[in-house]
Design a protein around this motif. Structure first.
Motif, mmCIF file in Angstrom:
data_model
loop_
_atom_site.group_PDB
_atom_site.id
_atom_site.type_symbol
_atom_site.label_atom_id
_atom_site.label_comp_id
_atom_site.label_asym_id
_atom_site.label_seq_id
_atom_site.Cartn_x
_atom_site.Cartn_y
_atom_site.Cartn_z
ATOM 1 N N UNK A 282 0.809 -1.307 0.138
ATOM 2 C CA UNK A 282 -0.062 0.073 -0.051
ATOM 3 C C UNK A 282 0.810 1.299 -0.002
ATOM 4 N N UNK A 283 1.960 1.384 0.682
ATOM 5 C CA UNK A 283 2.701 2.576 0.717
ATOM 6 C C UNK A 283 3.525 2.700 -0.472
ATOM 7 N N UNK B 168 3.057 5.964 -2.777
ATOM 8 C CA UNK B 168 4.211 6.750 -3.372
ATOM 9 C C UNK B 168 3.852 6.951 -4.855
ATOM 10 N N UNK B 169 3.658 5.918 -5.692
ATOM 11 C CA UNK B 169 3.282 6.023 -7.000
ATOM 12 C C UNK B 169 2.103 7.143 -7.196
ATOM 13 N N UNK B 170 1.114 7.100 -6.485
ATOM 14 C CA UNK B 170 -0.108 7.987 -6.864
ATOM 15 C C UNK B 170 0.369 9.298 -6.433
ATOM 16 N N UNK B 171 1.121 9.740 -5.444
ATOM 17 C CA UNK B 171 1.590 10.977 -5.013
ATOM 18 C C UNK B 171 2.467 11.579 -6.161
ATOM 19 N N UNK B 172 3.276 10.817 -6.826
ATOM 20 C CA UNK B 172 4.008 11.237 -7.835
ATOM 21 C C UNK B 172 3.217 11.512 -9.197
ATOM 22 N N UNK B 173 2.331 10.845 -9.434
ATOM 23 C CA UNK B 173 1.525 11.099 -10.474
ATOM 24 C C UNK B 173 0.773 12.269 -10.632
ATOM 25 N N UNK B 174 0.052 12.513 -9.175
ATOM 26 C CA UNK B 174 -0.782 13.692 -8.988
ATOM 27 C C UNK B 174 -0.027 14.788 -8.880
ATOM 28 N N UNK C 242 -6.232 8.714 -0.582
ATOM 29 C CA UNK C 242 -5.013 9.512 -0.892
ATOM 30 C C UNK C 242 -5.651 10.940 -0.558
ATOM 31 N N UNK C 243 -6.755 11.322 -1.730
ATOM 32 C CA UNK C 243 -7.418 12.679 -1.359
ATOM 33 C C UNK C 243 -7.925 12.757 -0.073
ATOM 34 N N UNK D 137 5.233 8.677 2.365
ATOM 35 C CA UNK D 137 4.479 7.693 2.462
ATOM 36 C C UNK D 137 4.489 6.981 3.892
ATOM 37 N N UNK D 138 5.422 7.072 4.702
ATOM 38 C CA UNK D 138 5.600 6.552 5.930
ATOM 39 C C UNK D 138 4.628 7.369 6.963
ATOM 40 N N UNK D 139 4.661 8.530 6.759
ATOM 41 C CA UNK D 139 3.581 9.596 7.503
ATOM 42 C C UNK D 139 2.226 9.106 7.029
ATOM 43 N N UNK D 140 1.936 9.189 5.672
ATOM 44 C CA UNK D 140 0.630 8.782 5.358
ATOM 45 C C UNK D 140 0.033 7.666 5.940
ATOM 46 N N UNK D 141 0.732 6.449 5.758
ATOM 47 C CA UNK D 141 0.674 5.089 6.235
ATOM 48 C C UNK D 141 0.214 5.017 7.747
ATOM 49 N N UNK D 142 1.038 5.911 8.488
ATOM 50 C CA UNK D 142 0.619 6.316 9.949
ATOM 51 C C UNK D 142 -0.726 6.798 10.344
ATOM 52 N N UNK D 143 -0.981 7.802 9.472
ATOM 53 C CA UNK D 143 -2.490 8.555 9.508
ATOM 54 C C UNK D 143 -3.460 7.575 9.291
#
Length: 333
Positions: free
Chosen positions: A1-2, A6-12, A54-55, A153-159
């Motif tokens: 998932x992480x 990461x891929x989604x963040x780069x794309x967006x 992600x959003x 990605x690490x911080x997003x996964x913790x959230x």
């Protein structure tokens, strides 16, 4: 998932790399913002499903507005505009517009139907008033996590783990003592990629999507809940209402009700065991033309449960599971 995040963040975020250029060329500038469809590959469908998450955990500091969705990203002080102005959104002819699209002429200009309802007119007036001083810059948009911290990605996964935004049924999937192959089987089911006959038919592998037991189409919900052949299995485990579930979460919740006396770690395992037997008994019919009846299902459940008990950590008592196992053995005689 992480990795997907990461891929989604780069794309967006407008990252300019060979693979992001390839994605934008084939899927458009919005990439993964369109709803999942049957034509999507499993990997692309997983991207799209995670995109809403992600959003939900990111805010946007608008720069040029080129990578920020006007309606669906969290860039306005009031929050995502699709939730704040639903009537106005229903009159928009192009919901996929970016913030840059809305301000192309240096003022708010939305593609709306020629006639607005009273509610939509009121929401438009409020929105115009709140954005009258808005201005774009030449800087790229910035995606931030709550608190204004830079995305990682690490911080997003913790959230996601602390706020409950993570994909459903993750606790069932990983907090158990089931064999790894069963965890992988359930992970595939959670993401809607189980090779049902409906899925294989959609990809041209099978001539028909029909269930091997009845005349209905064998999709994921039918495989694990709707098929009448599951009624004896659900009755055996004391969860007759599982057949009325509307999704996989509902199936797991119904199967967990009679197992409430067990610790979650054990309860999750027994739920996965029941679903695994449902899958194996279906495959016996598909590959061997054997329709397993109630007694055979009880025997198969008992055999697997006895084997899996050797994996139970010593910190958990096996007596409740032994009692459940004794009921299965009684049903198989």
């Amino acid at each position: 998932m992480s990795l997907l995040l990461k891929f989604i963040h780069k794309l967006v975020s407008g990252d300019d790399t060979p693979w992001t250029r390839w994605v934008r060329r084939w899927y458009g500038a919005s990439g993964i913002t369109d709803p999942p469809s049957r034509e999507d590959t499993p990997a692309w469908r997983a991207f799209k499903q995670l995109f809403a998450t992600y959003r939900g955990i990111t805010n946007v500091r608008v720069g040029d507005g080129e990578t920020t969705s006007f309606w669906f990203d969290n860039w306005h002080a009031a929050g995502p505009l699709f939730a704040c102005t639903p009537a106005l959104l229903s009159h928009c002819t192009n919901p996929a517009i970016t913030v840059a699209d809305a301000f192309r002429e240096r003022r708010l200009l939305l593609p709306l139907q020629p006639r607005l309802t009273v509610t939509a007119q009121g929401q438009l007036g409020s929105l115009v008033g709140s954005l009258q001083h808005a201005a774009l810059s030449s800087d790229p948009d910035a995606r931030l996590l709550p608190g204004g911290t830079a995305f990682s990605t690490a911080a997003a996964y913790r959230i996601m783990c602390t706020t409950g935004v993570a994909l459903p049924l993750a606790d069932y999937n990983w907090e158990n003592f089931a064999p790894l192959k069963v965890r992988v089987f359930f992970w595939i089911a959670r993401h809607g990629n189980t090779r049902t006959r409906a899925l294989l038919h959609r990809h041209g592998v099978l001539p028909s999507p029909r269930c091997p037991f009845c005349d209905a189409n064998e999709d994921l919900l039918h495989l694990f809940a709707g098929c009448t052949r599951l009624s004896p299995l659900f009755t055996l485990v004391g969860a007759p209402t599982a057949g009325a579930a509307r999704d996989l979460e509902g199936v797991c919740a119904a199967l967990a009700v009679p197992l409430d006396a067990h610790a979650p770690f054990v309860r999750h395992t027994l739920v996965l065991l029941i679903l695994w037997i449902a899958w194996k008994s279906r495959n016996r019919k598909v590959f061997d033309d054997v329709w397993m009846r109630a007694r055979q299902l009880a025997l198969l459940l008992a055999e697997h449960c006895e084997l899996w008990l050797h994996r139970l950590p010593r910190c958990f008592s096996r007596h409740p599971v032994d009692a459940w196992l004794a009921q299965l053995r009684a049903s198989s005689t």
